[in-house]
Write an enzyme that holds these catalytic residues in place. Structure first.
Site, PDB file in Angstrom:
ATOM      1  N   ASP A   1       0.863  -1.180   0.000  1.00 46.31           N
ATOM      2  CA  ASP A   1       0.000   0.000   0.000  1.00 46.31           C
ATOM      3  C   ASP A   1       0.900   1.232   0.000  1.00 46.31           C
ATOM      4  OD1 ASP A   1      -2.334   1.591   0.316  1.00 46.31           O
ATOM      5  OD2 ASP A   1      -1.933   1.716   2.459  1.00 46.31           O
ATOM      6  N   LYS A   2       0.354   2.383  -0.345  1.00 43.00           N
ATOM      7  CA  LYS A   2       1.157   3.605  -0.346  1.00 43.00           C
ATOM      8  C   LYS A   2       0.924   4.448   0.903  1.00 43.00           C
ATOM      9  CE  LYS A   2      -0.084   7.356  -2.401  1.00 43.00           C
ATOM     10  NZ  LYS A   2       0.091   8.368  -1.348  1.00 43.00           N
TER      11      LYS A   2
ATOM     12  N   GLU B   1      -3.349  21.026   0.433  1.00 40.57           N
ATOM     13  CA  GLU B   1      -3.952  22.333   0.697  1.00 40.57           C
ATOM     14  C   GLU B   1      -3.679  22.779   2.115  1.00 40.57           C
ATOM     15  OE1 GLU B   1      -8.117  22.689  -0.563  1.00 40.57           O
ATOM     16  OE2 GLU B   1      -7.185  23.964  -2.072  1.00 40.57           O
TER      17      GLU B   1
ATOM     18  N   ARG C   1       6.482  17.654  -4.758  1.00 39.62           N
ATOM     19  CA  ARG C   1       5.203  17.879  -5.441  1.00 39.62           C
ATOM     20  C   ARG C   1       5.064  19.374  -5.698  1.00 39.62           C
ATOM     21  NH1 ARG C   1       1.556  13.524  -3.451  1.00 39.62           N
ATOM     22  NH2 ARG C   1      -0.149  14.985  -3.223  1.00 39.62           N
TER      23      ARG C   1
ATOM     24  N   THR D   1      -2.503   1.159  -4.764  1.00 40.07           N
ATOM     25  CA  THR D   1      -3.005   2.278  -3.975  1.00 40.07           C
ATOM     26  C   THR D   1      -4.331   2.774  -4.516  1.00 40.07           C
ATOM     27  OG1 THR D   1      -2.505   4.548  -3.271  1.00 40.07           O
ATOM     28  CG2 THR D   1      -1.638   3.866  -5.398  1.00 40.07           C
ATOM     29  N   GLY D   2      -5.108   3.359  -3.631  1.00 45.02           N
ATOM     30  CA  GLY D   2      -6.352   4.009  -4.034  1.00 45.02           C
ATOM     31  C   GLY D   2      -6.128   5.418  -4.522  1.00 45.02           C
ATOM     32  N   ASP D   3      -4.880   5.903  -4.450  1.00 42.37           N
ATOM     33  CA  ASP D   3      -4.570   7.265  -4.884  1.00 42.37           C
ATOM     34  C   ASP D   3      -4.654   7.392  -6.397  1.00 42.37           C
ATOM     35  OD1 ASP D   3      -4.162   9.305  -3.089  1.00 42.37           O
ATOM     36  OD2 ASP D   3      -2.274   8.476  -2.392  1.00 42.37           O
TER      37      ASP D   3
ATOM     38  N   ASP E   1      -6.499  -2.708   3.301  1.00 41.46           N
ATOM     39  CA  ASP E   1      -5.431  -3.627   2.902  1.00 41.46           C
ATOM     40  C   ASP E   1      -5.645  -5.044   3.425  1.00 41.46           C
ATOM     41  OD1 ASP E   1      -3.991  -1.436   1.737  1.00 41.46           O
ATOM     42  OD2 ASP E   1      -3.335  -0.876   3.747  1.00 41.46           O
TER      43      ASP E   1
END
Length: 1137
Positions: A392-393, A483, A580, A660-662, A781
């Site tokens: 997972d991330k 943010e 980023r 990952t879900g990202d 997970d």
């Protein structure tokens, strides 16, 4: 028409006892189709422990074999050994294993009980633990987790708004909002109102779709549609909301997170499976040997036995029948080829290896007082054979912490100072004291108010966002952690976001409070990769602020915009540091231009056909001719040691896939940060994958003969050439990609659901027959962890569900390299060496009976004394090999980590396979031959010092047994790589125990007490006082060990193993060459995604919520009547949709 079969009636438990809500379990037995709230991660309960555990143990072929052997020994005519010699060891083995499994399960149960802390309160009913929660209304407090899938009824926030964190479900830590229906918000505020609530909910059956819910609420003859935004799923954590009420719709195993969890299955190692097949092989050999000897006995008795009067036993049995009995007698005599003590020893070794993992201080995380924990004791050697890691991330590779690290303003990179002294924020009472920055000059420029670019930069950060502030404690609520980090940075530099309303924003610019009118909020989505806000300044100016990915911002910059080249250079620098980045820009708009655009915007808001596309087109019309201010660089903070760990594991030829879900940009950026992706890799995306798969399927259709079953498939690679490849795909591309993915050095699967994660693992296991490991930290997970051969849970910020379902647990991803490269490798090597030697020593011991059978008429007689057979595996030869299985090391832990290639033999399974098994078999045959025939030759024509010839059977048995004990203990000494005092003591102690016990049981005193049990009276003292018998023992031991010593010498000289010094020097040279090649690579412009990491959220942000004003209206007084509680306030035209 929606197909609804699931019905829930609030506060009406008897309703759900109706026959229509029952399901058949067995025959005429029925039970409620609604699950209780009890969820377990343990295997057994009081009733199922004994049958399930026995079933699991008798899946081992050896246990079935010994049970059959016990049955044979009960038959007097064929038994040559008492029945209890098998029963007692079998019961001990089953008992020890059952106790171990019970302790493991109790640990799981204890952890489950610890984590099943229910912070929810049932409002209007008593609730026994584990009972069915359906129909009940629960009260959730701030920071508590939802215990079931709830329909949100009301909350402390206006309009029953409720902020939730769904990290347990999808791994995302950014806050999301859920909202109750208007009717429930207005009418279900007081306790008595909740108690009288009697609505009927009709919805879909329980399923694993985390992104979808469809239902209907029938209340007072009115129907209200329900969707996912009205639901609080199990695992959601309540944030920035004091309290909320919810009606239980799905409980326990029916909840969506549990539907994604998969089933707990029994895991077995590859060595366990191989041992089963080897037991089959040994059993086949045993049958063949016994059958051959039985046939020999039949012919021998017919030719010789019937004519020898001294062999007459008074039984009228034919030679064929005697041969039949002899067959079963040899089955019993030769059963020690697979000794029952093998499985006890294996369990002891695994338990010890698990304890070493638990006691490893280098895997102890002091900050949280979390040690590593082996939650199972049956999979340790599998840790040394891992080929694929699925990680997972969020929370596993990263810390879920975003930090504002650098920026570029007007073309200048900040910080540019080489000083490392942190900025003192004491001048700013609003500053976040945890925020770290080292450029004092930038702070000075902002405070002096002379640097207009810097002031505009931080003003934009404080205004262009969708963050909301909770008025009670001032905590911000951000749609994404990015943010939050940007707003915090602006806050520290003196531009403090204070509050917002439906159409205003208030900030503090240094010491002056300013309020801006918000004219429009153009929210982020994954296609736009930017967000904008249009503000009216106090002086009447209208300005658009925009921030977004550089790839979309640069296309929309004005030709007259300054600093484009210098900012581009800064972005390249930030990209190479895997930060980023976001570009910041602005545009001044005239009142006439805004009015014209606003009309088009309102028209797009009310259109019924493809509204999103219409809005995007309108946004494009205003987001152009932008003026560049600068760019920000945020670090998605990795856990300590993640890049180094991934690099080490990659050198060990372990392939790492991130699931990952990202969204894609975020996952790819992290891939570069953690060294999973490198600049020398060619990245392939979903469209490219689809194109290649389509071509491969077309070639199959065109040439079906080349792919027909039974014919080997052409090995045409998907990616020709020697370049490194990486694959980045989304959840929709997870079919027919295994072959392609396995050609890549790295694979990242984005936007995958928990079920899809498990499917990826299953595909690799099924089609690649590979040993897999899954590692994660959240409930999303769990399915992946259960599906893999090894499941590792990280006790992180997303709860303990992953840990409870895992086989191994620790606090940091970096400990994975030590778990695999040190403990896993050692465990595999030790277990392989133990098994090879155990098979050898038992073949050498058992096959002596085979050679002896040629001299006793194949009559199932034993060579050794009964007590020697009983104690051989228990006391005389067990401890040295057991310590090798526990303590042996070919290299220490430092070298194991330094040279990851030492791990490769475990992946290839070269240390224990059928080749090694047959080598052990032939070695045992050779040694048994020497042990029998050299003493036999020495006993043929001998004369003792006293003139007697001690060539009797009992003296022969003592000499052969003594030779065997010396050989097996010296052989394990030759095989031991890591000597300690304990090993020396075990070898010498085993030999001493043998002689001590032998002289005791051969004494006259014990014979007097048990004359029928101890029959070798005085044999040891009589035989071992003859010097030539000692010479016979020495000769036997020497001839047995000399070939082994020669082979080991030649092996180390000509064919060194991976752990030998010669190979380690070669690996060291390779490491130096790799280090020399590692030079900072210039930024490659084709890799846009390393800079396009606009990861504000996976879905649209809070713009609609802010524009609607629903989060800002005040709640009417609680005691007001129904009419008073209706909050009808005039809205703008666009809000009526």
């Amino acid at each position: 028409m929606m197909n609804v079969t699931w019905k829930v009636k609030a506060n009406d438990r008897p309703y759900h006892q109706l026959p229509e809500f029952k399901k058949k379990v067995f025959l005429c037995i029925k039970k409620s189709k609604y699950s209780g709230n009890a969820i377990k991660t343990y295997k057994y309960n009081f009733l199922t422990f004994l049958p399930l555990n026995l079933y699991e143990q008798f899946r081992r072929v050896a246990n079935v074999y010994f049970l059959a052997l016990l049955i044979l020994q009960i038959i007097p005519e064929i038994s040559t050994l008492p029945w209890y010699t098998t029963l007692i060891p079998l019961v001990i083995v089953l008992g020890i294993t059952a106790i171990k499994d019970l302790v493991d399960d109790l640990v799981r149960f204890g952890l489950w009980k610890t984590c099943e802390v229910n912070s929810s309160v049932i409002v209007f009913s008593t609730w026994p633990s584990g009972a069915n929660l359906l129909t009940l209304i629960v009260h959730l407090g701030k920071t508590t987790c939802s215990i079931a899938d709830l329909l949100l009824l009301s909350s402390s926030n206006p309009n029953s708004l409720c902020y939730v964190e769904t990290a347990e479900l999808d791994g995302e830590t950014n806050l999301k909002f859920r909202m109750g229906l208007r009717v429930t918000d207005e009418r279900l505020q007081e306790d008595h109102q909740l108690a009288d609530f009697n609505a009927l909910i009709e919805c879909e059956e329980p399923n694993n779709r985390l992104d979808k819910f469809t239902g209907m609420m029938l209340w007072d003859r009115e129907r209200y549609p329900l969707e996912l935004d009205n639901m609080l799923l199990r695992g959601c954590k309540i944030r920035n909301t004091d309290w909320c009420h919810g009606l239980v719709i799905f409980a326990g195993g029916d909840t969506k997170i549990m539907k994604n969890g998969g089933k707990t299955r029994f895991k077995r190692t590859k060595i366990d499976e191989l041992m089963n097949y080897m037991v089959y092989t040994i059993f086949a050999l045993l049958i063949l040997v016994s059958a051959g000897l039985a046939i020999g006995h039949t012919y021998w008795y017919e030719a010789i036995g019937t004519k020898a009067w001294y062999l007459f036993d008074g039984k009228d049995q034919t030679p064929g029948y005697r041969g039949f009995l002899s067959f079963w007698g040899y089955i019993i005599v030769l059963n020690t080829m697979v000794p029952i003590s093998l499985y006890v020893s294996v369990e002891v070794i695994r338990l010890g290896q698990s304890k070493f993992i638990n006691w490893d201080l280098q895997m102890y995380f002091a900050e949280k007082d979390t040690p590593a924990k082996a939650r199972t004791t049956t999979l340790n050697e599998e840790l040394g054979q891992i080929q694929y890691i699925f990680s997972d991330k969020t929370g596993t590779l990263t810390q879920n912490i975003m930090q504002f690290k650098k920026c570029t303003i007007a073309g200048l990179i900040k910080p540019f100072s080489i000083l490392c002294q942190l900025v003192d924020w004491s001048w700013n009472r609003y500053a976040d004291k945890k925020f770290q920055f080292i450029d004092h000059s930038l702070v000075a420029h902002v405070r002096s108010k002379k640097d207009k670019d810097a002031m505009e930069f931080f003003k934009l950060l404080s205004l262009c966002h969708t963050v909301m502030v909770e008025h009670k404690d001032g905590n911000p609520t951000a749609a994404s952690p990015d943010e939050g980090a940007l707003v915090t940075a602006a806050r520290n530099f003196g531009y403090v976001f204070l509050s917002r309303t439906q159409d205003t924003m208030t900030i503090r610019e240094m010491d002056q409070e300013m309020t801006y009118e918000m004219l429009a909020l153009l929210d982020f989505n994954s296609d736009r990769k930017r967000m904008s806000i249009i503000l009216k300044f106090p002086d009447g100016r209208i300005r658009l602020y925009c921030k977004g990915a550089d790839t979309v911002i640069y296309e929309r910059l004005s030709p007259s915009s300054k600093h484009k080249e210098t900012t581009q250079t800064a972005l390249d620098v930030f990209a190479n540091e895997t930060l980023r980045t976001l570009c910041l820009c602005y545009k001044d708009i005239s009142a006439e231009e805004f009015e014209a655009w606003s009309r088009r915007h309102k028209e797009a808001q009310v259109t019924m056909n493809d509204r999103e596309a219409a809005l995007d087109a309108v946004y494009e019309q205003i987001e152009n001719n932008l003026m560049l201010i600068g760019a920000t660089a945020i670090e998605d903070k990795l856990q300590d040691g993640v890049p180094e760990t991934i690099a080490k594991l990659a050198k060990a030829d372990i392939k790492i896939w991130v699931l990952t879900g990202d969204k894609k940009e975020t996952a790819e950026n992290i891939g570069y940060s953690c060294s999973l992706l490198t600049d020398d890799m060619e990245i392939h995306y979903g469209d490219d994958v689809n194109e290649k798969l389509t071509r491969r399927q077309a070639s199959r259709r065109d040439d079906p003969q080349a792919y027909r079953r039974g014919k080997k498939k052409t090995a045409e690679p998907f990616f020709p050439g020697s370049n490194k490849n990486a694959l980045i795909i989304t959840g929709g591309w997870l079919i027919d990609f295994v072959d392609m993915a396995c050609e890549c050095e790295a694979v990242i699967c984005c936007r995958v659901t928990p079920k899809q994660k498990a499917n990826v693992v299953s595909l690799v296991k099924k089609y690649k027959k590979a040993v897999t490991l899954s590692i994660g930290d959240g409930a999303n997970d769990v399915n992946m962890i259960k599906t893999a051969d090894i499941g590792v849970g990280i006790s992180g910020q997303e709860g303990m569900q992953a840990v409870m379902s895992s086989d191994y647990a620790f606090a940091q991803f970096r400990y994975l390299q030590r778990l695999l490269l040190v403990h896993g490798r050692w465990s595999y090597i030790r277990m392989c060496k133990f098994l090879r030697f155990f098979f050898f020593k038992n073949f050498a011991f058992t096959l002596v009976h085979f050679w002896y059978s040629f001299f006793n008429g194949y009559s199932s007689q034993i060579t050794f004394e009964d007590w020697f057979i009983t104690l051989y595996n228990l006391a005389y030869s067990s401890l040295p090999v057991l310590l090798v299985g526990l303590l042996d090391q070919d290299v220490n832990d430092r070298l194991s980590l330094k040279f990851p290639k030492l791990y490769i033999p475990g992946q290839q399974g070269t240390l224990f396979n059928y080749k090694n098994f047959f080598i052990s078999l032939f070695h045992g045959i050779f040694v048994s031959l020497i042990i029998f025939f050299i003493p036999y030759g020495a006993f043929l024509q001998t004369m003792g010092q006293d003139g007697e010839a001690p060539s009797d059977y009992q003296s022969f048995a003592v000499v052969a047994a003594s030779s065997l004990i010396f050989i097996v203990n010296l052989q394990i000494s030759l095989d031991t790589s890591y000597w300690t005092f304990v090993n020396c003591f075990a070898v010498l102690g085993s030999i001493a125990i043998y002689f001590g016990v032998m002289f005791d049981i051969h004494s006259a005193g014990i014979h007097v007490i048990f004359p029928s049990v101890f029959t070798f009276t005085g044999v040891a003292s009589n035989a071992l006082r003859q010097p030539y018998l000692w010479l016979t023992i020495i000769l036997t031991v020497g001839i047995s060990l000399l070939p082994v010593i020669c082979i080991q010498f030649l092996s180390k000289t000509i064919w060194p193993s991976v752990g030998d010094k010669r190979n380690r020097k070669k690996y060291e040279m390779e490491l130096k060459e790799d280090d020399d090649k590692k030079k900072p690579a210039p930024f490659q412009r084709g890799r846009r995604s390393r800079r396009s990491a606009y990861a504000f959220s996976h879905a649209q942000g809070y713009a609609d919520l802010i524009a609607s004003g629903q989060s800002f209206r005040r709640r009417p007084r609680a005691h007001g009547g129904p009419q008073e509680s209706i909050r009808e306030i005039p809205r703008r035209e666009a809000e009526n949709i």
